[in-house]
Design a protein around this motif. Structure first.
Motif, PDB file in Angstrom:
ATOM      1  N   UNK A   1       0.802  -1.217   0.000  1.00  0.00           N
ATOM      2  CA  UNK A   1       0.000   0.000   0.000  1.00  0.00           C
ATOM      3  C   UNK A   1       0.839   1.272   0.000  1.00  0.00           C
ATOM      4  N   UNK A   2       2.089   1.202   0.466  1.00  0.00           N
ATOM      5  CA  UNK A   2       2.920   2.404   0.473  1.00  0.00           C
ATOM      6  C   UNK A   2       3.193   2.923  -0.936  1.00  0.00           C
ATOM      7  N   UNK A   3       2.945   2.094  -1.948  1.00  0.00           N
ATOM      8  CA  UNK A   3       3.150   2.501  -3.337  1.00  0.00           C
ATOM      9  C   UNK A   3       1.881   3.055  -3.972  1.00  0.00           C
ATOM     10  N   UNK A   4       0.766   3.114  -3.231  1.00  0.00           N
ATOM     11  CA  UNK A   4      -0.525   3.477  -3.827  1.00  0.00           C
ATOM     12  C   UNK A   4      -0.972   4.895  -3.497  1.00  0.00           C
ATOM     13  N   UNK A   5      -0.232   5.612  -2.651  1.00  0.00           N
ATOM     14  CA  UNK A   5      -0.532   7.011  -2.304  1.00  0.00           C
ATOM     15  C   UNK A   5      -1.963   7.193  -1.799  1.00  0.00           C
ATOM     16  N   UNK A   6      -2.425   6.235  -1.004  1.00  0.00           N
ATOM     17  CA  UNK A   6      -3.730   6.373  -0.360  1.00  0.00           C
ATOM     18  C   UNK A   6      -4.925   6.019  -1.213  1.00  0.00           C
TER      19      UNK A   6
ATOM     20  N   UNK B   1      -5.541  -1.313  -7.842  1.00  0.00           N
ATOM     21  CA  UNK B   1      -5.717  -2.754  -7.640  1.00  0.00           C
ATOM     22  C   UNK B   1      -4.825  -3.529  -8.603  1.00  0.00           C
ATOM     23  N   UNK B   2      -4.752  -3.063  -9.853  1.00  0.00           N
ATOM     24  CA  UNK B   2      -3.862  -3.698 -10.824  1.00  0.00           C
ATOM     25  C   UNK B   2      -2.408  -3.590 -10.374  1.00  0.00           C
ATOM     26  N   UNK B   3      -2.043  -2.417  -9.859  1.00  0.00           N
ATOM     27  CA  UNK B   3      -0.672  -2.228  -9.379  1.00  0.00           C
ATOM     28  C   UNK B   3      -0.389  -3.143  -8.192  1.00  0.00           C
ATOM     29  N   UNK B   4      -1.372  -3.272  -7.304  1.00  0.00           N
ATOM     30  CA  UNK B   4      -1.221  -4.158  -6.152  1.00  0.00           C
ATOM     31  C   UNK B   4      -0.966  -5.594  -6.601  1.00  0.00           C
ATOM     32  N   UNK B   5      -1.758  -6.077  -7.554  1.00  0.00           N
ATOM     33  CA  UNK B   5      -1.591  -7.444  -8.039  1.00  0.00           C
ATOM     34  C   UNK B   5      -0.228  -7.622  -8.718  1.00  0.00           C
TER      35      UNK B   5
END
Length: 386
Positions: free
Chosen positions: A276-281, A288-292
């Motif tokens: 989550x630290x890469x998602x800027x909140x 979600x795509x980036x998380x996967x």
């Protein structure tokens, strides 16, 4: 200074922005997901509104710059063991390093709670479940666990200078995954493993309903009725597991059985903030795509303990050692994890502390739940031991 009530989309955004502005340059800070914070204040999503109410403010200086925020809430279901007075809560506190600004926020929260019959306030706490946003970070200012408060060190002085006193301390324990636990765990495990009545299994996503039922059975026998925990229904648990499913690693969620009846559960998740630290909140379709993608390409070297419990009739029998080593055989030898960290344990719970320390863990961080009595002549009492 100007205190503004949060009552529309603009002020709700400012409530999120204050935290970012005051913490973004602090090493270790991870921006919480906006949706997680907003859900606390959503009457449709937070069932605590059935039993209470809240108010939020943002604080501005004379130039209109955001310099603080706070929420105050009343929950009829909120009561700690030994309480003799109605107690409200404050949470989501942020402020610049200025005692006047902090006092301004605390005073308004106190007065609002007084008007609703409260005689004390605990904080910083959550308007809802205790596993999220609970306590002030006072030691271990490194990357927080998911849904755990993070704040600058000076917040401790702001609260204590106002008159808050520690109601209880919250210890987080961690260890290197590959290290052996104490020898007594292996002896206890061996004794129980020799009995064919005992068995174990990690969760399997294609049989989710079965394991959710097992979890509910253990939860309601081991946790319900303790520390304000209520019984959990199947639908509530299924919703929780479905929310976790995208980031769930089924081989770190373990159950043990006696004659096929669930008697223990150990629920862990990969360290979500490493993603989550890469998602800027944010948590929209792109995130979600980036998380996967992060999950597939990077993974995480840390996993986090969420819940651990043995049903009462098997406590003290070695079932805890059996559960840890049944899961540990896979986690230590076949998975990539290097570090393990548990969610906080209150210093009022010596049994859980002894169990954590028995695993060879050390304290990785501390948080504190503070209490402020409105009658300043009344004797202050710490949370009693369980």
């Amino acid at each position: 200074m100007e205190l503004v009530i949060v009552n529309d989309k603009h002020t709700a955004k400012q409530f999120l922005d204050v935290h970012v502005l005051l913490n973004k340059d602090i090493p270790g800070w991870v921006r919480p997901l906006d949706k997680d914070i907003n859900a606390v204040f959503d009457t449709k999503k937070n069932k605590a509104f059935r039993h209470g109410e809240l108010i939020r403010w943002v604080l501005k200086d004379d130039n209109g710059k955001l310099i603080g925020r706070i929420a105050a809430f009343v929950n009829k279901k909120y009561k700690s063991k030994g309480d003799t007075q109605p107690t409200g809560g404050i949470g989501f506190f942020d402020a610049i390093n200025d005692q006047k600004a902090a006092n301004f926020l605390f005073d308004h929260a106190r007065d609002w709670l007084k008007e609703r019959g409260m005689e004390a306030m605990d904080g910083p706490i959550n308007f809802g479940e205790r596993n999220n946003w609970w306590g002030l970070l006072v030691e271990g200012f490194h990357e927080p666990l998911y849904a755990m408060n993070f704040n600058p060190p000076y917040y401790k002085q702001l609260m204590e200078n106002y008159g808050f006193l520690p109601f209880f301390h919250q210890h987080c324990y961690g260890r290197d995954v590959k290290e052996r636990v104490q020898e007594k765990f292996y002896n206890r495990h061996a004794a129980m493993a020799a009995d064919p009545a005992f068995s174990s299994s990690h969760l399997k996503k294609n049989r989710m309903e079965k394991y959710v039922k097992d979890f509910v059975h253990v939860y309601n026998k081991a946790w319900a009725g303790h520390g304000g925990n209520k019984e959990m229904g199947f639908q509530q648990a299924m919703k929780l597991f479905k929310q976790m499913k995208p980031v769930m690693d089924e081989k770190i969620i373990w159950f043990i059985y006696h004659n096929n009846e669930p008697i223990g559960a150990w629920l862990n998740l990969p360290s979500l903030n490493e993603y989550f630290k890469h998602l800027n909140g944010k948590f929209g379709p792109l995130q979600i795509l980036k998380l996967l993608w992060l999950k597939m390409t990077r993974g995480t070297k840390t996993f986090t303990g969420i819940l651990f419990g043995i049903v009462p009739e098997f406590q003290g029998t070695g079932a805890d050692a059996y559960l840890v080593l049944e899961g540990g055989a896979i986690i230590q030898n076949k998975l990539k994890y290097e570090k393990y960290e548990m969610q906080w344990i209150g210093d009022f719970n010596p049994k859980m502390i002894n169990m954590a320390e028995g695993l060879g863990t050390t304290i990785t961080r501390r948080l504190t739940t503070y209490r402020y009595l409105f009658d300043r002549t009344k004797e202050f009492k710490r949370h009693p031991l369980l």
